[in-house]
Design an enzyme around this catalytic site. Structure first.
Site, PDB file in Angstrom:
ATOM      1  N   VAL A  30       0.836  -1.205   0.000  1.00  0.00           N
ATOM      2  CA  VAL A  30       0.000   0.000   0.000  1.00  0.00           C
ATOM      3  C   VAL A  30       0.875   1.261   0.000  1.00  0.00           C
ATOM      4  O   VAL A  30       0.663   2.178  -0.787  1.00  0.00           O
ATOM      5  CB  VAL A  30      -0.970  -0.006   1.210  1.00  0.00           C
ATOM      6  CG1 VAL A  30      -1.713   1.305   1.325  1.00  0.00           C
ATOM      7  CG2 VAL A  30      -1.963  -1.167   1.085  1.00  0.00           C
TER       8      VAL A  30
ATOM      9  N   GLY B 136       2.986  -2.001   9.172  1.00  0.00           N
ATOM     10  CA  GLY B 136       2.265  -2.925  10.036  1.00  0.00           C
ATOM     11  C   GLY B 136       2.446  -4.324   9.525  1.00  0.00           C
ATOM     12  O   GLY B 136       3.120  -4.550   8.518  1.00  0.00           O
TER      13      GLY B 136
ATOM     14  N   ARG C 124      -8.352 -10.484  15.706  1.00  0.00           N
ATOM     15  CA  ARG C 124      -8.232  -9.048  15.436  1.00  0.00           C
ATOM     16  C   ARG C 124      -7.440  -8.361  16.544  1.00  0.00           C
ATOM     17  O   ARG C 124      -6.681  -7.446  16.298  1.00  0.00           O
ATOM     18  CB  ARG C 124      -9.632  -8.416  15.367  1.00  0.00           C
ATOM     19  CG  ARG C 124     -10.312  -8.592  14.045  1.00  0.00           C
ATOM     20  CD  ARG C 124     -11.729  -8.099  14.151  1.00  0.00           C
ATOM     21  NE  ARG C 124     -11.794  -6.645  14.250  1.00  0.00           N
ATOM     22  CZ  ARG C 124     -11.889  -5.850  13.200  1.00  0.00           C
ATOM     23  NH1 ARG C 124     -11.926  -6.357  11.999  1.00  0.00           N
ATOM     24  NH2 ARG C 124     -11.967  -4.552  13.357  1.00  0.00           N
TER      25      ARG C 124
ATOM     26  N   VAL D 117      -3.048   4.737   8.101  1.00  0.00           N
ATOM     27  CA  VAL D 117      -3.711   3.779   7.201  1.00  0.00           C
ATOM     28  C   VAL D 117      -3.699   2.369   7.811  1.00  0.00           C
ATOM     29  O   VAL D 117      -4.602   1.565   7.579  1.00  0.00           O
ATOM     30  CB  VAL D 117      -3.008   3.767   5.814  1.00  0.00           C
ATOM     31  CG1 VAL D 117      -3.685   2.805   4.851  1.00  0.00           C
ATOM     32  CG2 VAL D 117      -2.989   5.177   5.204  1.00  0.00           C
TER      33      VAL D 117
ATOM     34  N   PRO E 242      -5.965  -2.231  12.732  1.00  0.00           N
ATOM     35  CA  PRO E 242      -7.331  -1.679  12.643  1.00  0.00           C
ATOM     36  C   PRO E 242      -7.276  -0.153  12.750  1.00  0.00           C
ATOM     37  O   PRO E 242      -6.835   0.384  13.765  1.00  0.00           O
ATOM     38  CB  PRO E 242      -8.045  -2.306  13.844  1.00  0.00           C
ATOM     39  CG  PRO E 242      -6.951  -2.710  14.790  1.00  0.00           C
ATOM     40  CD  PRO E 242      -5.714  -2.935  14.000  1.00  0.00           C
TER      41      PRO E 242
ATOM     42  N   ASP F 197     -14.074   2.643   1.909  1.00  0.00           N
ATOM     43  CA  ASP F 197     -15.388   1.985   1.771  1.00  0.00           C
ATOM     44  C   ASP F 197     -16.361   2.909   1.033  1.00  0.00           C
ATOM     45  O   ASP F 197     -17.193   2.455   0.249  1.00  0.00           O
ATOM     46  CB  ASP F 197     -15.931   1.625   3.158  1.00  0.00           C
ATOM     47  CG  ASP F 197     -14.884   0.872   3.965  1.00  0.00           C
ATOM     48  OD1 ASP F 197     -14.604  -0.278   3.632  1.00  0.00           O
ATOM     49  OD2 ASP F 197     -14.311   1.478   4.899  1.00  0.00           O
ATOM     50  N   THR F 198     -16.244   4.208   1.286  1.00  0.00           N
ATOM     51  CA  THR F 198     -17.123   5.171   0.625  1.00  0.00           C
ATOM     52  C   THR F 198     -16.782   5.307  -0.861  1.00  0.00           C
ATOM     53  O   THR F 198     -17.680   5.379  -1.705  1.00  0.00           O
ATOM     54  CB  THR F 198     -17.031   6.549   1.337  1.00  0.00           C
ATOM     55  OG1 THR F 198     -17.513   6.370   2.674  1.00  0.00           O
ATOM     56  CG2 THR F 198     -17.836   7.614   0.633  1.00  0.00           C
TER      57      THR F 198
ATOM     58  N   ARG G 235     -15.498   2.942  -2.590  1.00  0.00           N
ATOM     59  CA  ARG G 235     -16.055   1.697  -3.173  1.00  0.00           C
ATOM     60  C   ARG G 235     -17.557   1.855  -3.390  1.00  0.00           C
ATOM     61  O   ARG G 235     -18.095   1.468  -4.422  1.00  0.00           O
ATOM     62  CB  ARG G 235     -15.811   0.508  -2.240  1.00  0.00           C
ATOM     63  CG  ARG G 235     -14.402   0.010  -2.258  1.00  0.00           C
ATOM     64  CD  ARG G 235     -14.252  -1.317  -1.493  1.00  0.00           C
ATOM     65  NE  ARG G 235     -12.867  -1.751  -1.555  1.00  0.00           N
ATOM     66  CZ  ARG G 235     -12.085  -1.969  -0.497  1.00  0.00           C
ATOM     67  NH1 ARG G 235     -12.549  -1.837   0.721  1.00  0.00           N
ATOM     68  NH2 ARG G 235     -10.831  -2.360  -0.656  1.00  0.00           N
TER      69      ARG G 235
ATOM     70  N   HIS H 287     -14.029   1.117  10.402  1.00  0.00           N
ATOM     71  CA  HIS H 287     -13.567   0.482   9.157  1.00  0.00           C
ATOM     72  C   HIS H 287     -13.449  -1.007   9.490  1.00  0.00           C
ATOM     73  O   HIS H 287     -12.396  -1.505   9.861  1.00  0.00           O
ATOM     74  CB  HIS H 287     -12.225   1.080   8.719  1.00  0.00           C
ATOM     75  CG  HIS H 287     -11.609   0.362   7.553  1.00  0.00           C
ATOM     76  ND1 HIS H 287     -12.204   0.321   6.318  1.00  0.00           N
ATOM     77  CD2 HIS H 287     -10.458  -0.340   7.434  1.00  0.00           C
ATOM     78  CE1 HIS H 287     -11.442  -0.385   5.495  1.00  0.00           C
ATOM     79  NE2 HIS H 287     -10.383  -0.800   6.154  1.00  0.00           N
TER      80      HIS H 287
ATOM     81  N   THR I 204      -5.118  -5.528  -1.299  1.00  0.00           N
ATOM     82  CA  THR I 204      -5.721  -4.349  -1.939  1.00  0.00           C
ATOM     83  C   THR I 204      -4.626  -3.278  -2.011  1.00  0.00           C
ATOM     84  O   THR I 204      -3.929  -3.044  -1.029  1.00  0.00           O
ATOM     85  CB  THR I 204      -6.903  -3.798  -1.122  1.00  0.00           C
ATOM     86  OG1 THR I 204      -6.426  -3.420   0.174  1.00  0.00           O
ATOM     87  CG2 THR I 204      -8.007  -4.817  -0.971  1.00  0.00           C
TER      88      THR I 204
HETATM   89  P1  NAD Z   1       2.680  -4.882   3.580  1.00  0.00           P
HETATM   90  O1  NAD Z   1       3.023  -6.041   4.455  1.00  0.00           O
HETATM   91  O2  NAD Z   1       2.880  -5.007   2.115  1.00  0.00           O
HETATM   92  O3  NAD Z   1       3.524  -3.597   4.064  1.00  0.00           O
HETATM   93  C1  NAD Z   1       3.739  -3.270   5.383  1.00  0.00           C
HETATM   94  C2  NAD Z   1       5.144  -2.701   5.478  1.00  0.00           C
HETATM   95  O4  NAD Z   1       5.364  -2.257   6.816  1.00  0.00           O
HETATM   96  C3  NAD Z   1       6.248  -3.727   5.152  1.00  0.00           C
HETATM   97  O5  NAD Z   1       7.057  -3.238   4.091  1.00  0.00           O
HETATM   98  C4  NAD Z   1       7.018  -3.846   6.467  1.00  0.00           C
HETATM   99  O6  NAD Z   1       8.416  -4.057   6.274  1.00  0.00           O
HETATM  100  C5  NAD Z   1       6.722  -2.486   7.099  1.00  0.00           C
HETATM  101  N1  NAD Z   1       6.952  -2.464   8.543  1.00  0.00           N
HETATM  102  C6  NAD Z   1       6.612  -3.403   9.470  1.00  0.00           C
HETATM  103  N2  NAD Z   1       7.011  -3.006  10.687  1.00  0.00           N
HETATM  104  C7  NAD Z   1       7.597  -1.789  10.539  1.00  0.00           C
HETATM  105  C8  NAD Z   1       8.190  -0.869  11.425  1.00  0.00           C
HETATM  106  N3  NAD Z   1       8.295  -1.120  12.734  1.00  0.00           N
HETATM  107  N4  NAD Z   1       8.685   0.275  10.915  1.00  0.00           N
HETATM  108  C9  NAD Z   1       8.624   0.553   9.605  1.00  0.00           C
HETATM  109  N5  NAD Z   1       8.058  -0.293   8.698  1.00  0.00           N
HETATM  110  C10 NAD Z   1       7.573  -1.440   9.167  1.00  0.00           C
HETATM  111  O7  NAD Z   1       1.180  -4.500   3.936  1.00  0.00           O
HETATM  112  P2  NAD Z   1       0.200  -3.561   3.063  1.00  0.00           P
HETATM  113  O8  NAD Z   1      -0.624  -4.436   2.197  1.00  0.00           O
HETATM  114  O9  NAD Z   1       1.018  -2.474   2.473  1.00  0.00           O
HETATM  115  O10 NAD Z   1      -0.753  -2.989   4.204  1.00  0.00           O
HETATM  116  C11 NAD Z   1      -0.242  -2.078   5.158  1.00  0.00           C
HETATM  117  C12 NAD Z   1      -1.293  -1.754   6.219  1.00  0.00           C
HETATM  118  O11 NAD Z   1      -2.323  -1.005   5.613  1.00  0.00           O
HETATM  119  C13 NAD Z   1      -1.952  -2.976   6.858  1.00  0.00           C
HETATM  120  O12 NAD Z   1      -2.162  -2.738   8.233  1.00  0.00           O
HETATM  121  C14 NAD Z   1      -3.273  -3.059   6.129  1.00  0.00           C
HETATM  122  O13 NAD Z   1      -4.265  -3.743   6.887  1.00  0.00           O
HETATM  123  C15 NAD Z   1      -3.567  -1.575   6.009  1.00  0.00           C
HETATM  124  N6  NAD Z   1      -4.591  -1.204   5.025  1.00  0.00           N
HETATM  125  C16 NAD Z   1      -5.534  -0.335   5.445  1.00  0.00           C
HETATM  126  C17 NAD Z   1      -6.545   0.075   4.592  1.00  0.00           C
HETATM  127  C18 NAD Z   1      -7.586   1.027   5.100  1.00  0.00           C
HETATM  128  O14 NAD Z   1      -8.591   1.281   4.414  1.00  0.00           O
HETATM  129  N7  NAD Z   1      -7.409   1.607   6.255  1.00  0.00           N
HETATM  130  C19 NAD Z   1      -6.573  -0.424   3.283  1.00  0.00           C
HETATM  131  C20 NAD Z   1      -5.578  -1.288   2.873  1.00  0.00           C
HETATM  132  C21 NAD Z   1      -4.570  -1.694   3.757  1.00  0.00           C
END
Ligand code: NAD
Length: 293
Positions: free
Chosen positions: A11, A78, A87, A116, A119, A146-147, A149, A173, A214
């Site tokens: 993301v 994350g 969760r 982002v 949760p 979600d909106t 979408r 969310h 996503t």
């Molecule tokens: P991903 O695993 O591809 O990327 C996460 C990145 O965080 C990795 O590159 C990892 O190395 C890095 N990371 C982990 N711990 C770290 C730290 N302590 N310091 C710095 N970097 C660190 O995951 P993603 O698909 O990119 O998703 C990222 C987050 O976004 C997830 O929590 C996901 O659930 C969330 N997300 C939220 C929404 C939303 O609508 N709010 C939508 C999509 C994804």
């Protein structure tokens, strides 16, 4: 305009790419614990930028000193849910990551923290608490994705451009989010609206099943919010902002400006209000469990 993205995963890197194409910034920083990955993303972005005629200063590593002077810090770092994780397990792991990040980012009194990581409502509350920032300058993506979408599917269903409609998804969310259709006219039949919302609820699951994660839709939603900040546009989007009345960060239509996010006085009917309050309680419960350890 200097923007730092913490977490250059799927993301985070898609947000970086999208920001670059919108020509919104002078300086972009990517930070990730995965140092090689982040260096690779930076090189890839740098090598392409003259193709779109930009000269943004792009840097990145695991060194937080690079974030000094950022106007906006977007946090996507994350870890995802592993099989068997609840969760709450995920919230615990990501809350430790979030605390570490907030303590290390170099911010000034005008910086905005935009969360982002999921949760997202709980992570935003935590970021607000740990940073001690003014409440308008810390917010999460909330139910904006979600909106978006919802608008996309309403456009398909009704053959219109739905993004100017006063229809939103609000609340957590997560499973307790709810649609607000009470501002729409009678030409939008309730049954068709509810069918569209059912598809919104499974939107992410479908994409994850088919392509693993996503990326484009979240990045586009994040960049809409960033554009409203940078251009001080005052767009109304349901980001997760702190609500005094409820004591949580939750998705609700808010004005998004250069100085931060401001929840609007958006009216809900009785049924919507009841569901919204349930969603507030669910987020509160998650925060409580997290605080209890
Ligand atoms: P991903 O695993 O591809 O990327 C996460 C990145 O965080 C990795 O590159 C990892 O190395 C890095 N990371 C982990 N711990 C770290 C730290 N302590 N310091 C710095 N970097 C660190 O995951 P993603 O698909 O990119 O998703 C990222 C987050 O976004 C997830 O929590 C996901 O659930 C969330 N997300 C939220 C929404 C939303 O609508 N709010 C939508 C999509 C994804």
């Amino acid at each position: 305009m200097k923007i730092s993205i913490i977490g250059a995963g799927q993301v985070g890197s898609t947000i970086a790419y999208t920001l670059l194409t919108r020509k919104l910034l002078d300086e972009l920083v990517l930070i990730d614990i995965a140092e090689e990955r982040v260096r690779g993303e930076v090189l890839d972005l740098r090598q392409g930028q003259s193709g779109i005629g930009t000269t943004v200063k792009i840097t990145g590593s695991n060194d937080y000193s690079l974030t000094e002077g950022s106007d906006i810090i977007i946090i996507t770092a994350g870890i995802g849910r592993k099989p068997g994780d609840s969760r709450l397990d995920l919230a615990r792991k990501n809350s430790n990551i979030m605390k570490g990040i907030i303590e290390r980012v170099k911010v000034n009194e005008n910086s905005i923290l935009f969360i982002v990581t999921n949760p997202v409502d709980v992570m935003t509350y935590l970021a607000l608490e740990v940073s001690g920032f003014d409440k308008n300058r810390v917010f999460g993506l909330g139910t904006t994705l979600d909106t978006v979408r919802l608008w996309s599917l309403l456009s398909e269903e009704f053959g219109i451009n739905a993004s100017s409609l006063e229809a939103f998804v609000i609340g957590e969310h997560g499973d307790s989010m709810l649609p607000v259709f009470s501002h729409l006219g009678p030409e939008f039949e309730r049954e068709r609206l509810l069918k569209v919302f059912e598809n919104v609820k499974v939107g992410a699951t479908d994409v994850i099943r088919l392509k693993g994660a996503t990326t484009f839709a979240p990045a586009l939603a994040v960049v809409e919010v960033v554009e409203s900040i940078v251009n001080d546009r005052g767009d109304v989007l349901p980001i997760s902002a702190y609500h005094e009345d409820h004591g949580v960060c939750i998705g609700f239509p808010s004005n998004i400006t250069r100085s931060g996010a401001y929840p609007t006085e958006f009216e809900l009917n009785e049924e919507e209000r009841e569901k919204f309050l349930k969603s507030v309680d669910i987020i509160k419960g998650e925060i409580r469990k997290l605080q209890e350890g």
